[in-house]
Design an enzyme around this catalytic site. Structure first.
Site, PDB file in Angstrom:
ATOM      1  N   TYR A  55       0.837  -1.218   0.000  1.00  0.00           N
ATOM      2  CA  TYR A  55       0.000   0.000   0.000  1.00  0.00           C
ATOM      3  C   TYR A  55       0.868   1.261   0.000  1.00  0.00           C
ATOM      4  CZ  TYR A  55      -3.904  -3.056   0.154  1.00  0.00           C
ATOM      5  OH  TYR A  55      -4.800  -4.029  -0.208  1.00  0.00           O
ATOM      6  N   GLN A  88     -15.881   1.767  -4.987  1.00  0.00           N
ATOM      7  CA  GLN A  88     -15.078   0.633  -4.529  1.00  0.00           C
ATOM      8  C   GLN A  88     -13.593   1.003  -4.560  1.00  0.00           C
ATOM      9  OE1 GLN A  88     -16.547  -3.309  -6.314  1.00  0.00           O
ATOM     10  NE2 GLN A  88     -17.685  -1.770  -7.462  1.00  0.00           N
ATOM     11  N   ASN A  89     -13.303   2.179  -5.098  1.00  0.00           N
ATOM     12  CA  ASN A  89     -11.905   2.581  -5.274  1.00  0.00           C
ATOM     13  C   ASN A  89     -11.331   3.131  -3.980  1.00  0.00           C
ATOM     14  OD1 ASN A  89     -12.394   1.897  -7.915  1.00  0.00           O
ATOM     15  ND2 ASN A  89     -12.702   4.009  -8.598  1.00  0.00           N
ATOM     16  N   VAL A  90     -10.048   2.897  -3.785  1.00  0.00           N
ATOM     17  CA  VAL A  90      -9.383   3.391  -2.574  1.00  0.00           C
ATOM     18  C   VAL A  90      -8.565   4.650  -2.879  1.00  0.00           C
ATOM     19  CG1 VAL A  90      -9.366   1.131  -1.468  1.00  0.00           C
ATOM     20  CG2 VAL A  90      -7.424   1.787  -2.923  1.00  0.00           C
ATOM     21  N   ASP A  91      -8.595   5.053  -4.187  1.00  0.00           N
ATOM     22  CA  ASP A  91      -7.888   6.306  -4.514  1.00  0.00           C
ATOM     23  C   ASP A  91      -8.758   7.496  -4.104  1.00  0.00           C
ATOM     24  OD1 ASP A  91      -8.920   5.514  -7.807  1.00  0.00           O
ATOM     25  OD2 ASP A  91      -9.652   7.276  -6.721  1.00  0.00           O
ATOM     26  N   HIS A 106     -14.516   0.110   0.093  1.00  0.00           N
ATOM     27  CA  HIS A 106     -13.363  -0.774   0.326  1.00  0.00           C
ATOM     28  C   HIS A 106     -12.186  -0.055   0.977  1.00  0.00           C
ATOM     29  CE1 HIS A 106     -15.072  -3.537  -3.056  1.00  0.00           C
ATOM     30  NE2 HIS A 106     -15.736  -3.627  -1.911  1.00  0.00           N
ATOM     31  N   THR A 175     -17.085  -0.867 -13.212  1.00  0.00           N
ATOM     32  CA  THR A 175     -16.916  -2.001 -12.300  1.00  0.00           C
ATOM     33  C   THR A 175     -17.392  -3.263 -12.996  1.00  0.00           C
ATOM     34  OG1 THR A 175     -17.594  -3.021 -10.194  1.00  0.00           O
ATOM     35  CG2 THR A 175     -19.143  -1.465 -11.173  1.00  0.00           C
ATOM     36  N   SER A 176     -16.671  -4.369 -12.712  1.00  0.00           N
ATOM     37  CA  SER A 176     -17.022  -5.639 -13.373  1.00  0.00           C
ATOM     38  C   SER A 176     -18.195  -6.313 -12.670  1.00  0.00           C
ATOM     39  CB  SER A 176     -15.804  -6.567 -13.352  1.00  0.00           C
ATOM     40  OG  SER A 176     -15.424  -6.804 -11.997  1.00  0.00           O
TER      41      SER A 176
HETATM   42  N1  APR Z   1     -13.589   3.258 -18.485  1.00  0.00           N
HETATM   43  C1  APR Z   1     -14.597   2.600 -17.859  1.00  0.00           C
HETATM   44  N2  APR Z   1     -14.524   1.311 -17.446  1.00  0.00           N
HETATM   45  C2  APR Z   1     -13.363   0.666 -17.700  1.00  0.00           C
HETATM   46  C3  APR Z   1     -12.255   1.271 -18.348  1.00  0.00           C
HETATM   47  C4  APR Z   1     -12.406   2.638 -18.747  1.00  0.00           C
HETATM   48  N3  APR Z   1     -11.422   3.295 -19.364  1.00  0.00           N
HETATM   49  N4  APR Z   1     -11.261   0.344 -18.450  1.00  0.00           N
HETATM   50  C5  APR Z   1     -11.723  -0.799 -17.874  1.00  0.00           C
HETATM   51  N5  APR Z   1     -12.995  -0.610 -17.452  1.00  0.00           N
HETATM   52  C6  APR Z   1     -13.896  -1.558 -16.791  1.00  0.00           C
HETATM   53  C7  APR Z   1     -13.603  -3.013 -17.078  1.00  0.00           C
HETATM   54  O1  APR Z   1     -14.260  -3.411 -18.284  1.00  0.00           O
HETATM   55  C8  APR Z   1     -14.237  -3.680 -15.853  1.00  0.00           C
HETATM   56  O2  APR Z   1     -15.611  -3.959 -16.061  1.00  0.00           O
HETATM   57  O3  APR Z   1     -13.740  -1.404 -15.402  1.00  0.00           O
HETATM   58  C9  APR Z   1     -14.101  -2.620 -14.771  1.00  0.00           C
HETATM   59  C10 APR Z   1     -13.008  -2.931 -13.776  1.00  0.00           C
HETATM   60  O4  APR Z   1     -13.379  -4.108 -13.100  1.00  0.00           O
HETATM   61  P1  APR Z   1     -12.424  -4.661 -11.936  1.00  0.00           P
HETATM   62  O5  APR Z   1     -11.010  -4.615 -12.357  1.00  0.00           O
HETATM   63  O6  APR Z   1     -13.030  -5.945 -11.458  1.00  0.00           O
HETATM   64  O7  APR Z   1     -12.572  -3.540 -10.795  1.00  0.00           O
HETATM   65  P2  APR Z   1     -13.729  -3.412  -9.736  1.00  0.00           P
HETATM   66  O8  APR Z   1     -15.040  -3.876 -10.280  1.00  0.00           O
HETATM   67  O9  APR Z   1     -13.659  -2.041  -9.185  1.00  0.00           O
HETATM   68  O10 APR Z   1     -13.234  -4.445  -8.602  1.00  0.00           O
HETATM   69  C11 APR Z   1     -14.011  -4.496  -7.425  1.00  0.00           C
HETATM   70  O11 APR Z   1     -12.444  -6.000  -6.411  1.00  0.00           O
HETATM   71  O12 APR Z   1     -10.212  -6.493  -6.188  1.00  0.00           O
HETATM   72  C12 APR Z   1     -11.316  -5.980  -5.523  1.00  0.00           C
HETATM   73  O13 APR Z   1     -11.429  -4.450  -3.753  1.00  0.00           O
HETATM   74  C13 APR Z   1     -11.073  -4.568  -5.094  1.00  0.00           C
HETATM   75  O14 APR Z   1     -12.557  -2.671  -5.249  1.00  0.00           O
HETATM   76  C14 APR Z   1     -12.051  -3.785  -5.965  1.00  0.00           C
HETATM   77  C15 APR Z   1     -13.136  -4.794  -6.261  1.00  0.00           C
END
Ligand code: APR
Length: 235
Positions: A55, A88-91, A106, A175-176
Site C-alpha cells: 500500500y 469501490q476505489n481506494v484512490d 473498500h 466495475t465488473s
Molecule cells: N472506463 C470505464 N470502465 C473501464 C475502463 C475505462 N477506461 N477500463 C476498464 N474498465 C472496466 C472493465 O471493463 C471492468 O468492467 O472497469 C471494470 C473494472 O473491473 P475490476 O477490475 O473488477 O474492478 P472493480 O469492479 O472495481 O473491482 C471491485 O475488487 O479487487 C477488488 O477491492 C477490489 O474494489 C475492488 C473490487
C-alpha cells in the site's frame, strides 16, 4: 424544488484513464501481486510487512495521478443534481475532482486505522506516505492500511444501500460487478428508477435489470454522453 438524487456506483474502471490499473484486466494480479496476498485478512496476518509495503507503493503511485474528465463531470453535475458517489476505489480522485458526497466501500489509501479499534482512523499526508507494521497512531495503537480486505466486513454497505434505495437515477461506472456485496447495490434500486451502466466491456456474467441502459464506452466518453442525457431528461 429539490434536485434529483443521482447516485453513482464507481469501480476501478473510472480511474483507468487516470493511469491507475484495474483489477481483473490484469488476470487477477494487482500490480503483479496476487490480490489475496495483499488484499485479504489472511494475507495481512501471514505477511503484514509485505501488505504495508504494497500500500506504500500504491499511495506513491496514486499521488502522481490526476482525476480524469469522468471524475470531473461527476463533480460538475452537483450543480444540477444531488450527487452521491459510492466507490469501490481506494484512490482519492473523486475527492480531488470536487465531489462532495462520497462513500468508500473498500477503504481509502490515504488513511490508516488502529489494529485494535477499527473506528480509530488517521489521515496520512504527502509527507507521510509510508507505514510499517511498527507504525503507531497518536493513541499508541499499532496501525494498518485503512483498506477493507477480502474476508473482512464492508461497514459502509448499509448506508450505501440506503443511498441507492433513495436514488432518482442510478449509475454504475467502471466495475465488473464481480465483487459482493458492492455488486449487489444494483438490487436496491426502486422499481421504475432509471439505471445507466458505463463500461467499454460491460460485464456479461451478471443478470442486469431490464430497465438498465448500457453505455458501451470508456468512463470519460460515457460520462460525456450521460451528462447530455441527464441534463436533457432529468433536470
Ligand atoms: N472506463 C470505464 N470502465 C473501464 C475502463 C475505462 N477506461 N477500463 C476498464 N474498465 C472496466 C472493465 O471493463 C471492468 O468492467 O472497469 C471494470 C473494472 O473491473 P475490476 O477490475 O473488477 O474492478 P472493480 O469492479 O472495481 O473491482 C471491485 O475488487 O479487487 C477488488 O477491492 C477490489 O474494489 C475492488 C473490487
Amino acid at each position: 424544488m429539490r434536485k434529483p438524487k443521482l447516485v453513482i456506483s464507481s469501480g476501478a474502471g473510472i480511474s483507468a484513464e487516470s493511469g491507475i490499473s484495474t483489477f481483473r484486466d490484469a488476470g487477477g494480479l494487482w500490480e503483479n501481486y496476487p490480490v489475496m496476498e495483499v488484499c485479504s485478512a489472511d494475507g495481512y496476518r501471514r505477511n503484514p510487512k509485505l501488505v504495508h509495503e504494497f500500500y506504500n507503493a500504491r499511495r506513491k503511485d496514486m499521488v502522481g495521478k490526476e482525476p480524469n474528465d469522468a471524475h470531473k463531470i461527476l463533480a460538475e453535475l452537483e450543480k444540477d443534481f444531488d450527487v452521491y458517489v459510492i466507490t469501490q476505489n481506494v484512490d482519492n480522485l473523486h475527492e480531488r475532482a470536487g465531489s462532495t458526497q462520497i462513500l468508500h466501500l473498500h477503504g481509502e489509501l490515504m488513511k490508516i486505522r488502529s489494529v485494535v479499534d477499527p473506528n480509530y482512523v488517521e489521515a496520512l499526508d504527502m509527507e507521510h506516505l509510508e507505514t510499517t507494521p511498527d507504525t503507531k497512531g497518536e493513541n499508541g495503537h499499532p496501525m494498518r492500511p485503512h483498506i477493507v480486505f477480502f474476508q473482512e466486513p464492508v461497514p459502509n454497505m448499509e448506508l450505501a444501500a440506503e443511498w441507492v434505495y433513495e436514488a432518482d437515477i442510478f449509475v454504475v461506472i467502471g466495475t465488473s460487478l464481480n465483487v459482493y456485496p458492492a455488486a449487489g447495490l444494483i438490487n436496491f434500486v426502486r422499481e421504475g428508477i432509471p439505471i445507466y451502466y458505463i463500461d467499454p466491456k460491460p460485464a456479461e456474467n451478471v443478470i442486469l435489470p431490464p430497465q438498465i441502459t448500457v453505455i458501451k464506452a470508456t468512463a470519460t466518453e460515457g460520462m460525456r454522453k450521460l451528462k447530455e442525457i441527464l441534463l436533457k431528461n432529468y433536470k
